[in-house]
Scaffold this active site. Structure first.
Site: not given
Ligand SMILES: Cc1cc2nc3c(=O)[nH]c(=O)nc-3n(C[C@H](O)[C@H](O)[C@H](O)COP(=O)(O)OP(=O)(O)OC[C@H]3O[C@@H](n4cnc5c(N)ncnc54)[C@H](O)[C@@H]3O)c2cc1C
Length: 247
Positions: A86-88, A98, A100, A203
């Site tokens: 989720i923190t992605r 934490s 800790r 998600r």
């Molecule tokens: C089923 C599933 C499997 C996954 N497997 C993996 C994996 O194996 N490895 C891995 O590393 N990740 C994985 N992910 C994570 C995925 O790649 C994304 O990093 C994550 O879902 C965050 O979503 P988002 O990219 O839409 O970005 P968010 O941070 O949610 O941003 C929302 C939107 O803002 C825009 N945005 C934000 N930042 C930028 C930027 N810097 N440049 C351009 N546009 C931007 C985009 O339109 C983006 O869709 C997985 C996700 C899912 C749902």
């Protein structure tokens, strides 16, 4: 896992409508009653007018107004694996407990074997559970029993080793390296309504892992009370659309 709402914008859909009306209005929405702001929108009641405008915005990809209402969730007892997923999402703000400050001092290894402190995935115990990329062939019952035994013994051993390393004077921030990725953590996270739809797109989908999917479904249940017209439209018209990259 428990998901509760700590705080949320009051009258969120009024804020969305005011912001959207601002875009196409000659008058200043800050000086008007909400009734006046919505005067020209189709509908017999204010709720119907809000429904018309919100549906129109969502159908036309005019997502900006949904960035104004904010909601803050407190989440108890998800795995560190779920937390990493989720923190992605970069437009969500987080506070993460934490390790800790998580004491395993009084933890009985048998509690850990019972699933306390570490999330036990259903696949550790359920013979019928099918993973994301697995075939649906029947699984041998003995294999499932052995799976559960290995899972519970391994996490209990890790927690015991962690405690032993602390007792031997290792700093908690380093000793925690031996703890499993399933170790429970509490989080607080805030996002706007647009971002909540985006998180749900990614998600709550069938290809997301069960734990983050359950957490997102719980957030959507709260969203249905908080922004009923928006999330009703989202569930009916948007959730299963093909291009899920926006909002
Ligand atoms: C089923 C599933 C499997 C996954 N497997 C993996 C994996 O194996 N490895 C891995 O590393 N990740 C994985 N992910 C994570 C995925 O790649 C994304 O990093 C994550 O879902 C965050 O979503 P988002 O990219 O839409 O970005 P968010 O941070 O949610 O941003 C929302 C939107 O803002 C825009 N945005 C934000 N930042 C930028 C930027 N810097 N440049 C351009 N546009 C931007 C985009 O339109 C983006 O869709 C997985 C996700 C899912 C749902």
């Amino acid at each position: 896992m428990e998901v509760t709402v700590l705080e949320a914008t009051e009258d969120p859909e009024e804020v969305v409508c005011k912001a959207a009306r601002n875009d196409y209005s000659e008058e200043f929405v800050g000086d008007q009653s909400f009734e006046t702001t919505m005067e020209t929108i189709e509908g017999d009641s204010l709720t119907e007018k809000k429904e018309t405008l919100i549906g129109h915005l969502l159908d036309h990809g005019h997502f900006g107004p949904f960035e104004h209402p904010q909601i803050t969730f407190a989440v108890e007892g998800v795995s560190r694996s779920c937390m990493a997923q989720i923190t992605r999402h970069r437009h969500v703000s987080f506070d993460v407990q934490s390790m800790r400050y998580v004491s395993f001092d009084d933890v009985d290894p048998d509690d850990v074997r019972e699933g306390e402190l570490v999330v036990v995935p259903p696949s550790a115990t359920d013979p019928d559970w099918v993973g994301r990329n697995q075939r649906t062939d029947a699984v041998d019952e003995d294999a499932v029993e052995r799976r559960e035994e290995i899972f519970r013994d391994t996490v209990a051993d890790a927690v015991e080793s962690y405690q032993e390393l602390l007792d031997l004077g290792m700093p908690p921030e380093d000793a925690r390296f031996v703890l499993p990725i399933g170790t429970e953590v509490n989080m607080v996270m805030s996002m706007n309504a647009r971002m909540l739809m985006h998180v749900a797109d990614m998600r709550a989908a069938a290809d997301a892992q069960w734990e983050i999917r359950n957490m997102t479904e719980a957030m959507l249940d709260h969203a249905a009370d908080w922004c009923p017209l928006t999330f009703d439209h989202y569930e009916r018209e948007m959730k299963n659309r093909k291009n899920r990259l926006a909002p």
